[in-house]
Motif scaffolding. Structure first.
Motif, PDB file in Angstrom:
ATOM      1  N   ASP A   1       0.884  -1.159   0.000  1.00  0.00           N
ATOM      2  CA  ASP A   1       0.000   0.000   0.000  1.00  0.00           C
ATOM      3  C   ASP A   1       0.925   1.212   0.000  1.00  0.00           C
ATOM      4  O   ASP A   1       1.728   1.394   0.930  1.00  0.00           O
ATOM      5  CB  ASP A   1      -0.900  -0.033   1.249  1.00  0.00           C
ATOM      6  N   THR A   2       0.831   2.025  -1.041  1.00  0.00           N
ATOM      7  CA  THR A   2       1.839   3.091  -1.201  1.00  0.00           C
ATOM      8  C   THR A   2       1.792   4.122  -0.063  1.00  0.00           C
ATOM      9  O   THR A   2       2.772   4.840   0.145  1.00  0.00           O
ATOM     10  CB  THR A   2       1.676   3.808  -2.566  1.00  0.00           C
ATOM     11  N   GLY A   3       0.698   4.145   0.695  1.00  0.00           N
ATOM     12  CA  GLY A   3       0.596   5.107   1.795  1.00  0.00           C
ATOM     13  C   GLY A   3       1.094   4.602   3.133  1.00  0.00           C
ATOM     14  O   GLY A   3       0.995   5.309   4.127  1.00  0.00           O
TER      15      GLY A   3
ATOM     16  N   ILE B   1      10.036   3.281  -2.220  1.00  0.00           N
ATOM     17  CA  ILE B   1       9.061   2.210  -2.487  1.00  0.00           C
ATOM     18  C   ILE B   1       9.462   1.404  -3.721  1.00  0.00           C
ATOM     19  O   ILE B   1       9.269   0.192  -3.772  1.00  0.00           O
ATOM     20  CB  ILE B   1       7.639   2.798  -2.628  1.00  0.00           C
ATOM     21  N   GLU B   2      10.065   2.055  -4.707  1.00  0.00           N
ATOM     22  CA  GLU B   2      10.445   1.295  -5.907  1.00  0.00           C
ATOM     23  C   GLU B   2      11.509   0.247  -5.608  1.00  0.00           C
ATOM     24  O   GLU B   2      11.588  -0.782  -6.283  1.00  0.00           O
ATOM     25  CB  GLU B   2      10.857   2.218  -7.061  1.00  0.00           C
ATOM     26  N   PHE B   3      12.313   0.485  -4.580  1.00  0.00           N
ATOM     27  CA  PHE B   3      13.277  -0.548  -4.173  1.00  0.00           C
ATOM     28  C   PHE B   3      12.527  -1.783  -3.667  1.00  0.00           C
ATOM     29  O   PHE B   3      12.871  -2.927  -4.005  1.00  0.00           O
ATOM     30  CB  PHE B   3      14.221  -0.015  -3.073  1.00  0.00           C
ATOM     31  N   ILE B   4      11.491  -1.541  -2.876  1.00  0.00           N
ATOM     32  CA  ILE B   4      10.695  -2.657  -2.338  1.00  0.00           C
ATOM     33  C   ILE B   4      10.042  -3.426  -3.497  1.00  0.00           C
ATOM     34  O   ILE B   4      10.009  -4.658  -3.508  1.00  0.00           O
ATOM     35  CB  ILE B   4       9.627  -2.127  -1.352  1.00  0.00           C
ATOM     36  N   VAL B   5       9.548  -2.676  -4.482  1.00  0.00           N
ATOM     37  CA  VAL B   5       8.928  -3.302  -5.664  1.00  0.00           C
ATOM     38  C   VAL B   5       9.954  -4.197  -6.363  1.00  0.00           C
ATOM     39  O   VAL B   5       9.682  -5.369  -6.673  1.00  0.00           O
ATOM     40  CB  VAL B   5       8.403  -2.225  -6.636  1.00  0.00           C
TER      41      VAL B   5
ATOM     42  N   GLY C   1      -0.955   9.280  -7.382  1.00  0.00           N
ATOM     43  CA  GLY C   1      -0.326  10.172  -8.358  1.00  0.00           C
ATOM     44  C   GLY C   1      -0.567  11.639  -8.077  1.00  0.00           C
ATOM     45  O   GLY C   1      -0.077  12.502  -8.804  1.00  0.00           O
ATOM     46  N   ALA C   2      -1.325  11.940  -7.004  1.00  0.00           N
ATOM     47  CA  ALA C   2      -1.611  13.345  -6.703  1.00  0.00           C
ATOM     48  C   ALA C   2      -0.455  13.985  -5.944  1.00  0.00           C
ATOM     49  O   ALA C   2      -0.010  15.089  -6.263  1.00  0.00           O
ATOM     50  CB  ALA C   2      -2.901  13.453  -5.885  1.00  0.00           C
ATOM     51  N   ALA C   3       0.062  13.284  -4.940  1.00  0.00           N
ATOM     52  CA  ALA C   3       1.109  13.878  -4.111  1.00  0.00           C
ATOM     53  C   ALA C   3       2.460  13.821  -4.818  1.00  0.00           C
ATOM     54  O   ALA C   3       3.235  14.768  -4.761  1.00  0.00           O
ATOM     55  CB  ALA C   3       1.191  13.158  -2.765  1.00  0.00           C
ATOM     56  N   ASP C   4       2.742  12.691  -5.460  1.00  0.00           N
ATOM     57  CA  ASP C   4       4.084  12.514  -6.008  1.00  0.00           C
ATOM     58  C   ASP C   4       4.046  11.673  -7.295  1.00  0.00           C
ATOM     59  O   ASP C   4       4.331  10.480  -7.264  1.00  0.00           O
ATOM     60  CB  ASP C   4       4.983  11.840  -4.953  1.00  0.00           C
ATOM     61  N   PRO C   5       3.668  12.311  -8.417  1.00  0.00           N
ATOM     62  CA  PRO C   5       3.596  11.547  -9.670  1.00  0.00           C
ATOM     63  C   PRO C   5       4.947  10.955 -10.083  1.00  0.00           C
ATOM     64  O   PRO C   5       4.997   9.920 -10.751  1.00  0.00           O
ATOM     65  CB  PRO C   5       3.102  12.563 -10.698  1.00  0.00           C
ATOM     66  N   PHE C   6       6.029  11.570  -9.653  1.00  0.00           N
ATOM     67  CA  PHE C   6       7.354  11.046 -10.007  1.00  0.00           C
ATOM     68  C   PHE C   6       7.606   9.715  -9.292  1.00  0.00           C
ATOM     69  O   PHE C   6       8.149   8.773  -9.875  1.00  0.00           O
ATOM     70  CB  PHE C   6       8.432  12.084  -9.652  1.00  0.00           C
ATOM     71  N   GLN C   7       7.162   9.615  -8.045  1.00  0.00           N
ATOM     72  CA  GLN C   7       7.311   8.347  -7.329  1.00  0.00           C
ATOM     73  C   GLN C   7       6.493   7.249  -8.020  1.00  0.00           C
ATOM     74  O   GLN C   7       6.956   6.119  -8.176  1.00  0.00           O
ATOM     75  CB  GLN C   7       6.838   8.496  -5.877  1.00  0.00           C
ATOM     76  N   LEU C   8       5.280   7.612  -8.450  1.00  0.00           N
ATOM     77  CA  LEU C   8       4.438   6.624  -9.128  1.00  0.00           C
ATOM     78  C   LEU C   8       5.109   6.155 -10.418  1.00  0.00           C
ATOM     79  O   LEU C   8       5.086   4.965 -10.754  1.00  0.00           O
ATOM     80  CB  LEU C   8       3.063   7.237  -9.422  1.00  0.00           C
ATOM     81  N   PHE C   9       5.729   7.081 -11.141  1.00  0.00           N
ATOM     82  CA  PHE C   9       6.484   6.718 -12.345  1.00  0.00           C
ATOM     83  C   PHE C   9       7.627   5.754 -11.991  1.00  0.00           C
ATOM     84  O   PHE C   9       7.831   4.746 -12.681  1.00  0.00           O
ATOM     85  CB  PHE C   9       7.041   7.996 -12.993  1.00  0.00           C
ATOM     86  N   ARG C  10       8.353   6.031 -10.934  1.00  0.00           N
ATOM     87  CA  ARG C  10       9.496   5.174 -10.559  1.00  0.00           C
ATOM     88  C   ARG C  10       9.007   3.774 -10.177  1.00  0.00           C
ATOM     89  O   ARG C  10       9.647   2.774 -10.496  1.00  0.00           O
ATOM     90  CB  ARG C  10      10.291   5.804  -9.415  1.00  0.00           C
ATOM     91  N   ILE C  11       7.856   3.724  -9.504  1.00  0.00           N
ATOM     92  CA  ILE C  11       7.280   2.422  -9.155  1.00  0.00           C
ATOM     93  C   ILE C  11       6.893   1.669 -10.432  1.00  0.00           C
ATOM     94  O   ILE C  11       7.215   0.491 -10.614  1.00  0.00           O
ATOM     95  CB  ILE C  11       6.054   2.613  -8.234  1.00  0.00           C
ATOM     96  N   MET C  12       6.204   2.362 -11.339  1.00  0.00           N
ATOM     97  CA  MET C  12       5.748   1.694 -12.560  1.00  0.00           C
ATOM     98  C   MET C  12       6.923   1.322 -13.457  1.00  0.00           C
ATOM     99  O   MET C  12       6.852   0.341 -14.200  1.00  0.00           O
ATOM    100  CB  MET C  12       4.734   2.559 -13.312  1.00  0.00           C
ATOM    101  N   TYR C  13       8.020   2.084 -13.368  1.00  0.00           N
ATOM    102  CA  TYR C  13       9.202   1.686 -14.135  1.00  0.00           C
ATOM    103  C   TYR C  13       9.720   0.329 -13.643  1.00  0.00           C
ATOM    104  O   TYR C  13      10.063  -0.539 -14.457  1.00  0.00           O
ATOM    105  CB  TYR C  13      10.317   2.754 -14.077  1.00  0.00           C
TER     106      TYR C  13
END
Ligand code: RM4
Ligand code: MN
Length: 393
Positions: free
Chosen positions: A219-221, A229-233, A260-272
């Motif tokens: 859960d990203t929150g 979080i992307e490391f955990i992924v 994606g509201a607070a940190d769209p860059f983090q969401l991008f890194r996770i999806m990468y």
């Protein structure tokens, strides 16, 4: 457009066609903070109306074909009938979320409670959820425990881990061949001193002990500020132990704002990392779910916006030039490698997504299409009387 640009667009669109995002029944209902729940007009009054709303999100976005249920909030007499209603609406029932955190008996914990009678009651609820999955055809049982302690010495930290392991084992052994257990962690709250499943390491260790059908939910929150979080992924994917996401955004704690509201860059890194791990395809078995509350904004458009945010981050992740990135990494070209990632992130993918939707026979602008659809006026007029659904309903 060069030929390779056209090939890239086709590749990205092809991958996006396979993407699936599950929406949560509770996001359509009233919610709030512990200070106030602000009731909204047109809110569903039962699980059927929640499913009707979820079907609207799917019809407009084309990528949200399943709805997660929360038991007991979505308890009905006939789950097969609910599943049939969902199918008639063009969606299916998704993960079953257990709830062992809203009963007075659980004041000192559910499956880790020092009282064996309370533990039995909690485990029986988890087993009941598997019975429900048999009827709904759901694949995933999602478990989140509010269990923990508030004061040093309150209970035996180690014994609580033993009780947790025993409860998970009994539940796991009840799963059918095609069913899976997804264990979610959360740093703190409602327990403030110890939490029995506080982090991915704890969840991972329990899932490893349980077996193949047990995997971790991110859960990203649910992390401390600045957690990568992307490391955990990446770690969990490599270990074959990433089972699902609960997507949302946080500024401070478990805020449950739109993904994606607070940190769209983090969401991008996770999806990468998802793209890097070839885990976007439904066959990879990762459930991409939203776990959000829309306390002050209109709910259905907020859920559409969230789905689009995940789609946009995914499109950008798919645009990363993997060959150029690998070459720069091999050459030790730190700035070059970073630039490859940032180039993809800075690309405006909205025209590409509009094109994809048109190809799929959808309106290129789902937010505008919802506003024009008249659906809100319809539910506002129809859903009068009765009790609006919300936490605990
Ligand atoms: C928890 C957790 C669960 C969700 C409940 C409502 O914090 O995130 O996934 O089901 O909230
Ligand atoms: Mn969650």
């Amino acid at each position: 457009m060069s030929q390779s640009d056209a090939q890239t667009r086709d590749r990205v669109k092809q991958a996006l066609r396979t993407q699936r995002i599950e929406t949560p029944s509770w996001a359509y209902a009233n919610s709030g903070t512990r200070f106030k729940v602000f009731a909204q007009e047109g809110v569903p009054r039962n699980p059927y109306e929640k499913i009707a709303d979820a079907a609207v999100v799917h019809r407009l976005t084309g990528v949200a074909p399943t709805v997660a249920l929360h038991i007991p909030w979505d308890r009905v007499d006939d789950y097969a009938d609910l599943a049939k209603y969902a199918a008639d609406q063009g969606v299916a029932l998704g993960a079953i979320n257990a709830n062992v955190f809203q009963d007075n008996d659980y004041k000192l914990g559910s499956v880790t409670n020092p009282d064996p009678g309370v533990r039995r009651k909690a485990i029986d609820h988890l087993l009941e959820c598997v019975d429900i999955m048999d009827r709904t055809g759901s694949r995933d049982l999602k478990l989140w425990f509010s269990d923990g302690t508030n004061y040093p010495g309150q209970d035996d930290i180690r014994a609580r881990q033993d009780r947790l392991a025993a409860a998970l084992r009994e539940t796991y052994d009840r799963l059918g061949d095609h069913q899976r257990l997804r264990l979610e962690y959360k740093l703190f709250e409602p327990a403030f001193y110890t939490t029995d499943v506080p982090d991915w390491g704890t969840a991972y260790a329990h899932c490893l002990e349980l077996g193949e059908k047990a995997q971790v939910v991110i859960d990203t929150g649910h992390h401390a500020p600045s957690t990568n979080i992307e490391f955990i992924v990446a770690f969990l994917l490599r270990a074959g132990k990433l089972g699902a996401f609960d997507f949302n955004s946080r500024f401070y704690a478990d805020d449950d704002l739109m993904v994606g509201a607070a940190d769209p860059f983090q969401l991008f890194r996770i999806m990468y990392e998802i793209v890097r791990g070839d885990a976007l395809r439904p066959e990879a078995g990762i459930a991409f779910m939203l776990d959000q509350c829309h306390n002050i904004e209109p709910k259905i458009p907020a859920i559409i916006r969230s789905v689009l945010n995940v789609q946009e981050a995914t499109a950008k992740a798919l645009l990363v030039d993997a060959d150029a990135l690998a070459a720069a990494q091999q050459a030790g070209d730190v700035l070059g490698a970073n630039a490859v990632l940032m180039d993809a992130y800075h690309t405006d993918v909205r025209p590409l997504l509009a094109e994809l939707r048109t190809e799929l026979g959808l309106d290129p602008d789902p937010m505008g299409a919802y506003a024009r659809s008249g659906y809100f006026d319809k539910i506002r007029a129809e859903r009068v009387g009765g009790q609006q659904a919300g936490w605990g309903a």
